[in-house]
Design an enzyme around this catalytic site. Structure first.
Site, PDB file in Angstrom:
ATOM      1  N   SER A 192      39.593  35.076  44.586  1.00  0.00           N
ATOM      2  CA  SER A 192      38.808  34.405  43.577  1.00  0.00           C
ATOM      3  C   SER A 192      39.721  34.401  42.211  1.00  0.00           C
ATOM      4  O   SER A 192      39.844  33.245  41.537  1.00  0.00           O
ATOM      5  CB  SER A 192      37.513  35.177  43.203  1.00  0.00           C
ATOM      6  OG  SER A 192      36.330  35.112  44.277  1.00  0.00           O
TER       7      SER A 192
ATOM      8  N   ARG B   9      37.348  37.046  33.446  1.00  0.00           N
ATOM      9  CA  ARG B   9      36.257  37.547  33.870  1.00  0.00           C
ATOM     10  C   ARG B   9      34.832  36.653  33.590  1.00  0.00           C
ATOM     11  O   ARG B   9      34.230  36.602  34.194  1.00  0.00           O
ATOM     12  CB  ARG B   9      35.902  39.100  33.217  1.00  0.00           C
ATOM     13  CG  ARG B   9      37.176  39.995  33.682  1.00  0.00           C
ATOM     14  CD  ARG B   9      36.764  40.800  35.334  1.00  0.00           C
ATOM     15  NE  ARG B   9      37.555  41.370  35.750  1.00  0.00           N
ATOM     16  CZ  ARG B   9      37.437  42.483  36.969  1.00  0.00           C
ATOM     17  NH1 ARG B   9      36.393  41.965  37.612  1.00  0.00           N
ATOM     18  NH2 ARG B   9      38.400  43.104  37.186  1.00  0.00           N
TER      19      ARG B   9
ATOM     20  N   HIS C 104      35.201  33.849  35.834  1.00  0.00           N
ATOM     21  CA  HIS C 104      34.552  34.389  37.045  1.00  0.00           C
ATOM     22  C   HIS C 104      33.011  34.145  37.215  1.00  0.00           C
ATOM     23  O   HIS C 104      32.486  33.690  38.162  1.00  0.00           O
ATOM     24  CB  HIS C 104      35.367  35.515  37.589  1.00  0.00           C
ATOM     25  CG  HIS C 104      34.567  36.242  38.985  1.00  0.00           C
ATOM     26  ND1 HIS C 104      33.875  37.007  39.113  1.00  0.00           N
ATOM     27  CD2 HIS C 104      35.234  35.672  40.170  1.00  0.00           C
ATOM     28  CE1 HIS C 104      33.794  37.381  40.359  1.00  0.00           C
ATOM     29  NE2 HIS C 104      34.237  36.476  41.057  1.00  0.00           N
TER      30      HIS C 104
END
Length: 209
Positions: free
Chosen positions: A16, A39, A42
């Site tokens: 990922s 982050r 994501h």
């Protein structure tokens, strides 16, 4: 036939973030900012989020330092407060969401504003030096900015301003970016939300460990 898929959690995690770093435009971020931005991307599942993420120059350092100092994290919604990973917090930082306080409905009626905005009035004793995380309500961010126009109002150390939606979200974040009463992070436009905001807080907490 059974579906064949990746079952190794660590491998999913690595792939990922490899995908994000390969596809997202990250060059303009500092090392600390990139960690936060990755982050956030994501959490959104959207590499196209990167151009919309904005950090004021001192934001990452200020946010990391305030968590290291043990300051509270003030959240506009339970989806934000409950998503923060407690074990990552470097100083057992208190997390506060006042939205469901019993005083809030009456305060909202008196203020002729939303409960999300009224709940911020209960932040005043905790606001000085805090990390603010607004991921849901544009009215909360607008009201915070109005509060901070009063020179007697305590000032947070940093603001994550990422409310989501079609009414007031883009405008509230633009108002934060233009005024920058303290170091801040925003996602431009209608994009945002609790998951993105939580991801930013958790990334900051991990950097502060």
């Amino acid at each position: 036939m059974p579906h064949i898929y990746e079952t190794d959690g660590a491998a999913i995690y690595r792939e990922s973030f490899r995908t994000i770093r390969a596809e997202a435009e990250l060059d303009r971020f500092s090392v600390e900012e990139e960690r936060i931005a990755v982050r956030m991307i994501h959490a959104a599942g959207l590499v196209g989020l990167a151009p919309h993420i904005r950090f004021s120059p001192a934001f990452a350092q200020a946010a990391i330092a305030t968590l290291e100092a043990g300051a509270p994290i003030l959240c506009d919604a339970r989806m934000v407060s409950e998503g923060i990973t407690r074990k990552r917090l470097p100083a057992g930082n208190p997390i506060l969401c006042t939205l469901n306080d019993a005083q809030v409905p009456e305060m909202a009626d008196r203020m002729a504003n939303t409960r999300s905005a009224a709940a911020l009035e209960l932040w005043r004793p905790h606001l000085d030096g805090a990390l603010v995380a607004i991921g849901n309500a544009p009215t909360a961010l607008f009201h915070l900015l109005n509060m901070l126009e009063d020179p007697t109002c305590p000032r947070p150390a940093a603001i994550i301003g990422c409310p989501v939606g079609f009414v007031g979200a883009a405008e509230s974040k633009q108002a934060l970016w233009e005024s920058q009463p303290v170091p801040c992070c925003i996602v431009e436009g209608r994009l945002g939300g609790s998951a993105i905001t939580v991801a930013a807080v958790n990334a900051i907490a991990s950097a502060a460990e």
